[in-house]
Design an enzyme around this catalytic site. Structure first.
Site, PDB file in Angstrom:
ATOM      1  N   HIS A  41     -67.135 -19.281  24.127  1.00 41.09           N
ATOM      2  CA  HIS A  41     -67.011 -19.141  25.587  1.00 41.09           C
ATOM      3  C   HIS A  41     -67.599 -20.364  26.294  1.00 41.09           C
ATOM      4  O   HIS A  41     -67.069 -20.808  27.312  1.00 41.09           O
ATOM      5  CB  HIS A  41     -67.768 -17.900  26.078  1.00 41.09           C
ATOM      6  CG  HIS A  41     -66.993 -16.621  25.958  1.00 41.09           C
ATOM      7  ND1 HIS A  41     -65.780 -16.417  26.565  1.00 41.09           N
ATOM      8  CD2 HIS A  41     -67.285 -15.450  25.318  1.00 41.09           C
ATOM      9  CE1 HIS A  41     -65.347 -15.188  26.299  1.00 41.09           C
ATOM     10  NE2 HIS A  41     -66.243 -14.580  25.542  1.00 41.09           N
ATOM     11  N   CYS A  53     -63.554  -8.470  23.688  1.00 41.55           N
ATOM     12  CA  CYS A  53     -64.259  -9.358  24.614  1.00 41.55           C
ATOM     13  C   CYS A  53     -64.251  -8.693  25.990  1.00 41.55           C
ATOM     14  O   CYS A  53     -63.226  -8.160  26.404  1.00 41.55           O
ATOM     15  CB  CYS A  53     -63.536 -10.695  24.674  1.00 41.55           C
ATOM     16  SG  CYS A  53     -64.258 -11.880  25.819  1.00 41.55           S
ATOM     17  N   LEU A  54     -65.375  -8.753  26.683  1.00 38.53           N
ATOM     18  CA  LEU A  54     -65.448  -8.141  28.016  1.00 38.53           C
ATOM     19  C   LEU A  54     -64.501  -8.841  28.999  1.00 38.53           C
ATOM     20  O   LEU A  54     -64.132  -8.260  30.017  1.00 38.53           O
ATOM     21  CB  LEU A  54     -66.884  -8.172  28.548  1.00 38.53           C
ATOM     22  CG  LEU A  54     -67.879  -7.313  27.753  1.00 38.53           C
ATOM     23  CD1 LEU A  54     -69.293  -7.502  28.290  1.00 38.53           C
ATOM     24  CD2 LEU A  54     -67.479  -5.841  27.793  1.00 38.53           C
ATOM     25  N   GLN A  98     -68.651 -16.259  31.341  1.00 40.42           N
ATOM     26  CA  GLN A  98     -67.901 -15.048  31.701  1.00 40.42           C
ATOM     27  C   GLN A  98     -68.276 -14.498  33.072  1.00 40.42           C
ATOM     28  O   GLN A  98     -67.543 -13.696  33.641  1.00 40.42           O
ATOM     29  CB  GLN A  98     -68.113 -13.954  30.647  1.00 40.42           C
ATOM     30  CG  GLN A  98     -67.496 -14.288  29.300  1.00 40.42           C
ATOM     31  CD  GLN A  98     -67.797 -13.209  28.281  1.00 40.42           C
ATOM     32  OE1 GLN A  98     -68.835 -13.258  27.626  1.00 40.42           O
ATOM     33  NE2 GLN A  98     -66.916 -12.233  28.168  1.00 40.42           N
ATOM     34  N   GLY A 156     -72.214  -8.755  23.489  1.00 39.54           N
ATOM     35  CA  GLY A 156     -72.523 -10.145  23.795  1.00 39.54           C
ATOM     36  C   GLY A 156     -71.896 -10.549  25.113  1.00 39.54           C
ATOM     37  O   GLY A 156     -70.887  -9.972  25.528  1.00 39.54           O
TER      38      GLY A 156
HETATM   39 NI    NI Z   1     -66.119 -12.618  24.799  1.00 41.58          NI
END
Ligand code: NI
Length: 169
Positions: free
Chosen positions: A137, A91-92, A51, A46
């Site tokens: 986010h 999470c990236l 982000q 995701g």
């Molecule tokens: Ni994330």
């Protein structure tokens, strides 16, 4: 198509609250393509627009192991949330860290697709957790916010150090 640069915790830009999408045009479609390309390349399940430093209410996801179920949610809302389920999340924007987070087990979601059509569906398990994580986010919230201050500070210090050393992936 282009790979987008992913912001890392504790970048303050990750704390911005995203605004609704109002224009459904080719520029938006191109952005969605770039979001999918960036998410698959990372690789991740995701990615929220926040982000990649675009503060609009848009997220992409694919929780299928085969990476053949892309889904884009625009201006998503939770209509219903029931139950509780704890699972490990990553999470990236917080690379290399996985921690247990409790989320609603079952949700009902309303959103728009890339064409601006309203979609409504139910999700549970990993899909539900992913949607809730990505929707956070858009509010400037990260999964580390659910952890103790001690754990969060430890993660922050490690990521700041890696960024300085240029070893942050
Ligand atoms: Ni994330």
């Amino acid at each position: 198509m282009a790979l987008l640069n992913i912001l890392h915790f504790p970048d303050p830009k990750l704390r911005r609250v995203a605004r609704p999408v109002t224009l459904f045009n080719s520029k938006l479609k191109n952005f969605v393509s770039d979001m999918f390309e960036t998410m698959y390349e990372a690789p991740g399940i995701g990615l929220a627009a926040t982000q990649v430093d675009r503060h609009i209410r848009l997220l992409v996801m694919d929780v299928s192991g085969e990476r053949n179920a892309p889904r884009c949610l625009i201006n998503p809302e939770l209509l219903q949330a029931d139950g509780e389920e704890e699972s490990d999340e990553g999470c990236l924007s917080v690379p290399g860290f996985y921690e247990s987070v409790t989320r609603a087990e079952h949700i009902r979601v309303r959103a728009m697709d890339e064409a601006g059509e309203i979609i409504e569906f139910e999700a549970s398990g990993m899909e539900a957790a992913c949607i809730q994580h990505e929707m956070d986010h858009l509010e400037g919230k990260l999964f580390v916010d659910y952890l103790s201050k001690l754990k969060r500070d430890r993660i922050r210090k490690k990521l700041v150090k890696q960024k300085k050393q240029g070893t942050l992936s």
